[in-house]
Design a protein around this motif. Structure first.
Motif, mmCIF file in Angstrom:
data_model
loop_
_atom_site.group_PDB
_atom_site.id
_atom_site.type_symbol
_atom_site.label_atom_id
_atom_site.label_comp_id
_atom_site.label_asym_id
_atom_site.label_seq_id
_atom_site.Cartn_x
_atom_site.Cartn_y
_atom_site.Cartn_z
ATOM 1 N N LEU A 1 -9.452 27.417 -2.761
ATOM 2 C CA LEU A 1 -9.031 26.505 -3.813
ATOM 3 C C LEU A 1 -7.690 25.888 -3.482
ATOM 4 O O LEU A 1 -7.452 24.697 -3.684
ATOM 5 N N LEU B 1 -6.673 22.031 -3.083
ATOM 6 C CA LEU B 1 -5.551 21.408 -3.799
ATOM 7 C C LEU B 1 -4.569 20.761 -2.839
ATOM 8 O O LEU B 1 -4.051 19.666 -3.084
ATOM 9 N N ILE C 1 -5.998 17.574 -1.553
ATOM 10 C CA ILE C 1 -5.939 16.503 -2.555
ATOM 11 C C ILE C 1 -4.521 15.966 -2.700
ATOM 12 O O ILE C 1 -4.296 14.760 -2.842
ATOM 13 N N LEU D 1 -3.757 13.776 0.136
ATOM 14 C CA LEU D 1 -4.492 12.517 -0.094
ATOM 15 C C LEU D 1 -3.734 11.618 -1.057
ATOM 16 O O LEU D 1 -3.661 10.404 -0.894
ATOM 17 N N ILE D 2 -3.216 12.272 -2.054
ATOM 18 C CA ILE D 2 -2.474 11.497 -3.068
ATOM 19 C C ILE D 2 -1.238 10.860 -2.434
ATOM 20 O O ILE D 2 -0.960 9.663 -2.629
ATOM 21 N N VAL D 3 -0.522 11.654 -1.661
ATOM 22 C CA VAL D 3 0.711 11.144 -1.061
ATOM 23 C C VAL D 3 0.395 9.997 -0.113
ATOM 24 O O VAL D 3 1.052 8.962 -0.112
ATOM 25 N N GLY E 1 -2.302 8.197 -0.174
ATOM 26 C CA GLY E 1 -2.866 7.067 -0.922
ATOM 27 C C GLY E 1 -1.821 6.288 -1.688
ATOM 28 O O GLY E 1 -2.015 5.121 -2.000
ATOM 29 N N CYS E 2 -0.747 6.927 -2.020
ATOM 30 C CA CYS E 2 0.258 6.253 -2.831
ATOM 31 C C CYS E 2 1.291 5.558 -1.969
ATOM 32 O O CYS E 2 2.478 5.833 -2.058
ATOM 33 N N SER E 3 0.808 4.692 -1.077
ATOM 34 C CA SER E 3 1.735 3.936 -0.248
ATOM 35 C C SER E 3 2.284 2.785 -1.080
ATOM 36 O O SER E 3 1.540 1.932 -1.565
ATOM 37 N N ILE E 4 3.593 2.725 -1.307
ATOM 38 C CA ILE E 4 4.196 1.751 -2.221
ATOM 39 C C ILE E 4 4.615 0.512 -1.441
ATOM 40 O O ILE E 4 5.231 0.629 -0.383
ATOM 41 N N PRO E 5 4.266 -0.639 -1.940
ATOM 42 C CA PRO E 5 4.724 -1.863 -1.266
ATOM 43 C C PRO E 5 6.232 -1.996 -1.351
ATOM 44 O O PRO E 5 6.868 -1.409 -2.213
ATOM 45 N N ASP E 6 6.753 -2.793 -0.441
ATOM 46 C CA ASP E 6 8.191 -3.053 -0.436
ATOM 47 C C ASP E 6 8.482 -4.093 -1.503
ATOM 48 O O ASP E 6 8.413 -5.294 -1.272
#
Lengths: 689, 408
Positions: free
Chosen positions: A2, A6, A9, A12-14, A16-21
């Protein structure tokens, strides 16, 4: 397990959360192309024609048409004319005066005789003494007469017993008429003896031509007597020889007499202005007169009837006839003057009713009757006369049928403005079409007209219309009535006149009315009317550049405010094309250069060969001249460098048109054009800001 | 590091908690087995989702100053209409005791067509000549807000099909039939009073334009209406009911809500904007007005009312717990006011007081949901985030949910 899930995931979140400039966020850059139709139109050659312009459409062909209308007054008049005539009284006719008588008693013949019978042989022939009788009753009708013709008849009646006269013995009886001064007036020898006892009255007639007779006379007799001619006779000493003197058929050239009516018929002929031959002339309203100045030296009142044939006063139906009274002169050497003025305005001159005969003179017929003097003795002479001076004033006519000698009229001047806004032309440009100038004239009188026709353009150039053959002004012979005269470019330099692109045309027409030949009909107010039409199809030979003009004659420069056209717009501009599809049937080839500059040109000279450091030149290739139903295309490319000037606050844009045309193809038809703009721009954040 | 902080902050942006961790929160039958009272803290419970049909989150990287777009990127940006969907609801009051509950919510929804792809293609690729372009950009877009007051009640005891006379035999040797007959069914119902608050919508929208050989033209017509200070709402009742059928370690759920719901907005302000211009391209004709303009702006229109018929929402699904730890759930939802519609399946696990739920849904496109929070006996705090059409950076929308519930 488990936890691994976790962890996975979380990763994956980190990831996936690529922030634009976000700090650099904005509009990216890309190129895009816009297409836009900007033109779809057909321009007919006829569209160049405007309502208030000299450019007109002949169907689909462009032409030039300009008119001018003018009138000129016709002024002519007959000059004053005059003449005078002495109207002599001529032969003076005097009524036969009553005869005058006297008698000579026998006692005066031979005072020795006594009454009683005398036997035969009676009284022997003898010579009588001159016996003068001064108790003759004067003639009452005259005092003195100088005879042109006439007779004195002496009639003898012998109441005595003796014969008077002895012709056989050479001693006829002679009767003498003497004036009171014993001057012999005449003596008449009787050709036969006067028998006694009143058996016969013997008359002798004496021709008095050239003689002068007075009214107080003495009568004397001389001559012999036959006595009683051998016969017995009874003597009466109181018996008389009756002498009667009679004057008959008196025509004198001088008389102091009680004058009977005398008549004089004479005429004065006034020759009218030879420049005008009038068949009919209706004299205008005004101060037009016939003036008679009469000087009467005849001592007789005259009643004169004036006749002017071929003159009918206004309102009348018969020829002119007026009676005037002329007072007597008052005595020998005296003159009375009288003036008669006849108003002949509104009169008609001419031979009614047809007025087909020319009237060259005015004849004044004077039928003068000299009023008898009554009991007054007037002295008049043969050559006593009244002088008639006739003056016909200058005449102007309300209507004339006549023939006029050439008479110069006031020039007719005017101008016409061609409402065409011409461009500035650099190069060759000549009108080569068939051009005409048409004159529609109306003149009541045949007229010769000399034309001065001059065109002027804005550069003060001028061309005068001339006859190509003789290099002179056109001279036109215009018959009376309406006529149309067409001057063509084959004979006159009309195309040269038009080729300078005139703003105005000035004309002066010098009319000379009358041709001494043709009968004309003129009414007061008739004018020379002129309508001038200049016409030309715009067929020109050209190889030139055309630059539109502004109102003040300088180059027509379009100032474009480009303040909002920032440099970023130019930077954004990548490429631009204008695709022009056209079908050119105008008959001309045309191209265009678009000049763009930061400064406004001062004149046309710098636009002839523009300095490329001052001007950006966008060139459009020549538009060819395709056949119908075919279409051609040209592409005009605009690059970024062409727009450099637009960065300034304003730019100046000057279109410069290339024109090429050959003769034989007037501007006609149409040009249709479809234009499509293709614009590639680079969009970026800088452009959007 | 900075990125991580931002991510966490984004996820926790609401700082509020999910109202109910239940997979079927809107089913009144769920109350039947509730043995506690609860109150939700008002003002801090909400659900928000915002989507578009155009851009993924990652696509925002394309919008960098100076970045030159490639052809594929331009194709990407011009492939779809730009439509924005959004839902938001927040709970003003929510409390209940065991098998009944009372709540007041504000719900908002928008469906806005921002830009048709035809227009984005203009911007990025330019236009073509000789084409009549026709669009109805924005037509049908609307946004509305209404207040929903609900009273939910569930019958505390289960019912079964055997209670329906004549459906099943009272005695049967068939175990399946017997099981079916005796299957417990919890039922619940809710009655709602809805009040229409705000509305805005584009009733008509037409655009015609083109550049053709004989003319270049555009013609725009838009008719818009919205509520303003003079507008008013109307109370509108609606009904709902639900079933919950427990079986073994799971449940079967069905509920339907918003039956008969019509939202009527009265006396709306409206305006018309119409503009057209036609350039007949006759620029060679002197003094010719080649461009014809028409310009109409009329903002004085009033519309008597606008009625929005809401389709009933329903959910059908099931959940089952495996190994006392792993909850698997699946459902199908059709709810106009939720974007988590369509097929949805999730797996939930509770680690102490920390529940975690991961869900995958599909409605025209996939969406992912993660929920977590705190779940204690007396206190629940839930947060969740949803990525639509993709996972985080690849998502075209996001949703966040939060709530705090106190159980007593």
């Amino acid at each position: 397990m488990l936890k691994r899930i976790l962890l996975f995931i979380s990763i994956l979140i980190v990831v996936g959360c690529s922030i634009p400039d976000f700090q650099n966020m904005g509009i990216p850059t890309w190129n895009t192309t816009f297409n836009l139709y900007i033109l779809n139109d057909t321009y007919q050659a006829a569209d160049f024609a405007e309502e208030d312009s000299s450019l007109v459409a002949y169907g689909d062909t462009l032409g030039l048409y300009e008119t001018a209308t003018d009138t000129g007054d016709i002024e002519f008049s007959s000059d004053p004319s005059s003449n005078n005539e002495f109207m002599e009284i001529g032969e003076i006719y005097i009524d036969n005066p009553d005869p005058t008588t006297t008698n000579i008693p026998l006692s005066q013949v031979d005072p020795n005789l006594v009454n009683g019978p005398i036997p035969a042989p009676g009284i022997a022939p003898f010579i009588m003494p001159e016996i003068v009788k001064d108790d003759v009753e004067p003639f009452g009708e005259f005092q003195e007469i100088s005879f042109i013709s006439g007779q004195v008849i002496i009639s003898l009646t012998n109441n005595t017993a003796i014969w008077f006269g002895d012709v056989n013995a050479g001693h006829p009886l002679v009767v003498h008429i003497l004036d009171m001064n014993d001057v012999e007036i005449l003596a008449q020898s009787f050709s036969e003896d006067i028998p006694p006892d009143n058996t016969q009255t013997i008359s002798e007639s004496i021709d008095m031509a050239g003689q002068t007779m007075v009214n107080e006379i003495k009568i004397s007799i001389t001559g012999g007597s036959r006595g009683t001619d051998g016969q017995a006779a009874t003597i009466d000493v109181d018996a008389t020889l009756d002498i009667e003197v009679e004057v008959i058929d008196l025509v004198a050239d001088h008389a102091i007499a009680q004058l009977p009516v005398q008549t004089v018929v004479d005429s004065v002929i006034v020759v009218l202005d030879e420049a005008i031959t009038i068949f009919r002339g209706d004299i205008a309203e005004g101060n037009y007169t016939i003036t008679l100045d009469i000087e009467n030296s005849i001592d007789m009142d005259i009643e004169a009837t004036l006749h002017i044939s071929r003159l009918i006063l206004g309102g009348e139906t018969e020829y002119f006839s007026e009676i005037i009274s002329i007072p007597r002169s008052g005595g020998p050497g005296q003159v009375t003057v009288q003036t008669e003025v006849f108003d002949i305005s509104n009169s008609v001159l001419g031979e009614a009713p047809d007025y087909d005969s020319p009237l060259e003179t005015i004849k004044l017929l004077v039928d003068a009757t000299m009023v008898d003097s009554g009991d007054e003795y007037r002295e008049i002479d043969f050559d006593d006369a009244f002088n008639v001076d006739i003056e016909v004033s200058s005449l102007e006519f309300g209507y004339v049928k006549g023939i006029l000698d050439p008479k110069v009229q006031d020039p007719i001047s005017g101008s016409t403005t061609l409402g065409i806004e011409y461009p500035h032309i650099i190069g060759t440009f000549n009108i080569v079409s068939f051009s005409t100038i048409t004159f529609d004239f109306f003149t009541p009188i045949p007229t010769e007209m000399e034309l001065e026709f001059t065109s002027f353009n804005a550069d003060d150039e001028s061309v005068q219309l001339i006859d190509i053959n003789n290099n002179s002004n056109p001279i036109l012979d215009i018959p009376s009535g309406s006529s149309e005269i067409v001057l063509t470019s084959d004979e006159y330099n009309i195309n040269e006149l038009i080729s300078i692109l005139p703003d105005s045309i000035y004309y002066t027409i010098y009319p000379i009315v009358g041709d001494s030949t043709e009968i004309f009909y003129y009414e007061e107010g008739d004018q020379i009317e002129t309508e001038i039409a200049i016409e030309s199809l715009l067929d020109f030979e050209a190889d030139c550049w055309i630059i539109p003009k502004a109102q003040d004659g300088s180059p027509d420069v379009q100032k474009v405010n480009t303040q909002q056209f920032e440099e970023k717009f130019i930077d954004a501009f990548v490429d631009g094309n204008i695709i022009l599809h056209y079908n050119n049937e105008l008959g001309i080839q045309a191209g265009i250069n678009i000049l763009i500059s930061q400064t406004s040109p001062e004149g046309f000279e710098e636009l002839v060969n523009p300095d490329s450091t001052i001007y950006t030149i966008i060139t459009v290739d020549d538009l060819m001249y395709p056949t119908s139903n075919e279409q051609d295309s040209i592409i005009v490319n605009v690059s970024r460098e062409d727009l450099d000037f637009f960065v300034e606050d304003s730019v100046f844009i000057i279109p410069k048109l290339k024109l090429f045309s050959e003769p034989g193809s007037p501007v006609s038809g149409s040009i249709s054009m479809q234009g499509e703009l293709s614009l590639e721009i680079e969009v970026s954040n800088d452009l959007a800001e | 590091m900075k990125k991580s902080i931002i991510i966490v902050t984004f996820v926790l942006i609401s700082i509020s908690l999910f109202a109910d961790f239940s997979f079927f929160p809107e089913n009144p039958a769920d109350l039947a087995q509730r043995d506690y009272s609860q109150i939700t803290i008002p003002g801090v419970s909400y659900e928000l989702s915002l989507n578009n049909t155009f851009l993924r989150f990652d696509d925002l990287n394309l919008f960098q100053k100076g970045r030159r777009l490639s052809e594929s990127e331009k194709n990407l940006l011009t492939n779809e209409d730009i439509t924005v969907f959004g839902n938001f609801n927040t709970s003003l009051v929510n409390f209940g005791h065991k098998n009944w509950n009372f709540s007041i919510k504000t719900l908002a929804s928008c469906d806005i067509e921002v830009l048709e792809k035809m227009y984005t293609r203009f911007v990025f690729n330019g236009n073509e000549s000789d084409v009549h372009y026709t669009g109805d950009n924005g037509e049908g877009s609307e946004a509305l807000v209404f207040l929903k007051t609900s009273f939910d009640y569930a019958y505390p005891k289960p019912l079964n099909l055997g209670m329906i006379p004549g459906v099943f035999p009272s005695e049967s040797n068939n175990g399946f039939l017997s099981g079916l007959r005796d299957l417990p069914i919890y039922v619940g119902a809710n009655i709602n009073l809805n009040y229409s608050l705000e509305y805005a919508g584009i009733v008509e929208s037409e655009q015609h334009f083109g550049t053709l050989m004989d003319s270049t033209y555009y013609d725009i017509y838009t008719r818009f209406m919205n509520t303003d200070a003079e507008s008013s709402g109307k109370l509108s009742p609606s009904l709902g009911f639900g079933l919950k059928i427990p079986f073994y370690s799971g449940n079967f759920h069905f509920n339907i809500d918003d039956i008969f719901l019509q939202l009527q907005y009265k006396d709306l302000e409206g305006w018309i904007y119409a503009k057209s211009a036609t350039d007949s391209l006759h620029w060679l004709q002197p003094y010719n007005e080649t461009i014809e303009h028409v310009n109409i702006e009329n903002d004085t229109i009033r519309t008597k009312s606008r009625t929005v018929k809401i389709n009933p929402s329903f959910t059908i699904g099931a959940e089952y717990q495996f190994f006392n730890k792993l909850d698997l759930m699946m459902r199908y939802t059709n709810d106009q006011f939720s974007y988590n519609n369509g097929f949805y399946t999730a797996a939930g696990i509770k680690l102490g007081g920390f529940p975690f739920q991961f869900g995958l849904g599909y409605r025209e496109n996939v969406f992912f949901q993660i929920k977590t929070g705190l779940n204690f006996k007396k206190f629940e705090w839930m947060i969740g985030t949803t990525s639509y059409y993709g996972f985080f950076r690849y998502a075209r929308g996001f949703g966040i949910q939060s709530a705090i519930r106190i159980k007593y």
